[in-house]
Design an enzyme around this catalytic site. Structure first.
Site, PDB file in Angstrom:
ATOM      1  N   GLY A  95     -54.687 104.815  51.806  1.00 54.50           N
ATOM      2  CA  GLY A  95     -55.247 103.746  50.995  1.00 54.50           C
ATOM      3  C   GLY A  95     -54.989 104.001  49.532  1.00 54.50           C
ATOM      4  O   GLY A  95     -55.453 105.001  48.971  1.00 54.50           O
ATOM      5  N   ALA A  96     -54.225 103.112  48.891  1.00 54.47           N
ATOM      6  CA  ALA A  96     -53.816 103.311  47.501  1.00 54.47           C
ATOM      7  C   ALA A  96     -54.508 102.336  46.563  1.00 54.47           C
ATOM      8  O   ALA A  96     -53.929 101.879  45.584  1.00 54.47           O
ATOM      9  CB  ALA A  96     -52.298 103.168  47.382  1.00 54.47           C
TER      10      ALA A  96
ATOM     11  N   ALA B  26     -64.301 104.853  40.140  1.00 50.33           N
ATOM     12  CA  ALA B  26     -62.949 105.405  40.160  1.00 50.33           C
ATOM     13  C   ALA B  26     -62.340 105.546  38.771  1.00 50.33           C
ATOM     14  O   ALA B  26     -61.701 106.560  38.464  1.00 50.33           O
ATOM     15  CB  ALA B  26     -62.060 104.532  41.046  1.00 50.33           C
TER      16      ALA B  26
ATOM     17  N   LYS C 205     -76.442 100.584  48.680  1.00 55.02           N
ATOM     18  CA  LYS C 205     -76.420 100.412  47.215  1.00 55.02           C
ATOM     19  C   LYS C 205     -75.476  99.291  46.801  1.00 55.02           C
ATOM     20  O   LYS C 205     -75.681  98.657  45.757  1.00 55.02           O
ATOM     21  CB  LYS C 205     -76.048 101.727  46.520  1.00 55.02           C
ATOM     22  CG  LYS C 205     -74.688 102.310  46.908  1.00 55.02           C
ATOM     23  CD  LYS C 205     -73.568 101.868  45.998  1.00 55.02           C
ATOM     24  CE  LYS C 205     -72.238 102.404  46.489  1.00 55.02           C
ATOM     25  NZ  LYS C 205     -71.112 101.993  45.619  1.00 55.02           N
TER      26      LYS C 205
ATOM     27  N   THR D 148     -73.737 102.172  40.399  1.00 49.18           N
ATOM     28  CA  THR D 148     -73.179 100.928  40.926  1.00 49.18           C
ATOM     29  C   THR D 148     -73.928  99.705  40.419  1.00 49.18           C
ATOM     30  O   THR D 148     -73.329  98.646  40.217  1.00 49.18           O
ATOM     31  CB  THR D 148     -73.182 100.964  42.465  1.00 49.18           C
ATOM     32  OG1 THR D 148     -72.571 102.170  42.904  1.00 49.18           O
ATOM     33  CG2 THR D 148     -72.420  99.791  43.048  1.00 49.18           C
TER      34      THR D 148
ATOM     35  N   ASN E  40     -69.215  95.399  43.014  1.00 49.29           N
ATOM     36  CA  ASN E  40     -70.316  94.642  43.601  1.00 49.29           C
ATOM     37  C   ASN E  40     -71.208  94.030  42.529  1.00 49.29           C
ATOM     38  O   ASN E  40     -71.614  92.877  42.645  1.00 49.29           O
ATOM     39  CB  ASN E  40     -71.116  95.554  44.536  1.00 49.29           C
ATOM     40  CG  ASN E  40     -70.346  95.882  45.798  1.00 49.29           C
ATOM     41  OD1 ASN E  40     -70.299  95.100  46.735  1.00 49.29           O
ATOM     42  ND2 ASN E  40     -69.707  97.047  45.817  1.00 49.29           N
TER      43      ASN E  40
END
Length: 331
Positions: free
Chosen positions: A8-9, A140, A191, A248, A256
């Site tokens: 997964g990139a 990220a 979350k 988050t 989100n």
């Protein structure tokens, strides 16, 4: 040194590949699109995700999962949670015996209501003690920029958790271990739903009291569900619970939360999807989490209202009134 495959990139997969390389591992990223794999391999840049990040030379890329998985001691999976089952059928035959499978995914599978580690065990035929979960406040872009952060490695095999911990420890990322896989995974999944609610509140113009209320009561309903499923309630006071929730729900980097802002401004689910152009895991997971709550008889009013806004077309302001008019009770 270990050989690691990151399947997964996207943003988190790309950032995690950097972490692994910076920790001294050889890393192969699997990308779905040939142009992305070529750019990573030849220019050390992912043009679609975190394009400002120059990846270490120890990171390469391929579109062939068999090539990525060949000899990998660590198999790291970083794809949208609802696509995992379909992909595992092709990937699992290439897993190295006794390789540790690391889930970066934060979701609950629709229909089966399985956590990602449970799904890996079932669909890939991997023993439960070979599956580890990495979770926590892991935005990220911040980790790619080497801003100091901590994370959790959860695995029922504490020795294996410690090996993963050593494999991802860098000067900017400090991993802790935990044996409560259930609690760590639920914290990461729920979350996202609470972040949608906080985004809606922000989109409606509400302030910090409202968002703090949603985070606090959201943590309470996360812990209630976790305990019903067998989690340690203390997990939710740590990085996988409170830490991930705060990051988050508070950051504009959160997919989100940003998705929720669009809904709070009165946009439809389709309009929010078109505006953001990415996967907000909480939009689908809220359905599965609501169903888990019903199955175990757990009251989760915020999750219920988020599901109604996302999938039943409820006006977010009506959802607020429903939450505020609930019967008074002790905290």
């Amino acid at each position: 040194m270990k050989r690691a495959a990151v399947l997964g990139a996207g943003s988190w997969g790309t950032a995690f590949a950097k972490v692994l390389a910076d920790a001294g591992n050889d890393v192969t990223l699997w990308a779905r699109r040939p142009d992305v794999a070529t750019a990573i391999r030849e220019q050390h840049v992912n043009p679609d995700y975190l394009p400002e990040l120059r990846l270490p030379t120890a990171v390469t890329a391929t579109v062939d999962p068999a090539d990525a998985l060949d000899g990998a001691d660590l198999v790291v999976i970083a794809i949208p949670s609802q696509t995992l089952r379909d992909n595992l059928g092709d990937w699992a035959t290439h897993f190295t015996p006794d390789a540790t499978v690391v889930s970066l995914m934060k979701g609950i599978e629709l229909g089966t209501l399985k956590r990602m580690s449970e799904l890996i065990v079932e669909a890939a035929g991997v023993e439960p003690d070979r599956v580890a979960v990495v979770t926590g406040p892991n935005l990220a872009a911040e980790i790619a920029a080497e801003q100091p952060a901590a994370t959790v490695v959860a695995c029922t095999d504490t020795d294996r958790a410690a090996r993963v911990q050593r494999a991802i420890a860098t000067r900017y990322l400090r991993p802790y271990t935990n044996d409560d896989v259930i609690g760590c995974e639920l914290g990461g999944a729920v979350k996202n739903v609470i972040a949608l609610a906080c985004g809606m509140a922000h989109g409606m113009g509400f302030g910090e009291n409202t968002k703090a209320t949603l985070m606090t009561r959201g943590l309470a309903e996360t812990a209630r569900l976790g305990v019903a499923l067998g989690a340690d309630p203390m997990t939710f006071a740590g990085l996988a619970g409170l830490g991930d929730l705060v990051a988050t729900c508070s950051s504009p980097l959160s997919r989100n939360r940003t998705f929720g802002e669009h809904l709070g401004r009165g946009e439809s689910l389709e309009q929010a999807q078109a505006a953001t152009r990415y996967t907000a895991e909480g939009v689908k997971s809220c359905l599965a989490i609501r169903d888990l709550a019903i199955k175990y008889g757990v009251e989760m009013p915020i999750t219920e209202q988020v599901e109604r806004v996302c999938h039943e077309g409820l006006d977010p302001r009506v959802a607020v009134r429903a939450l505020m008019s609930r019967e008074p009770k002790s905290e």
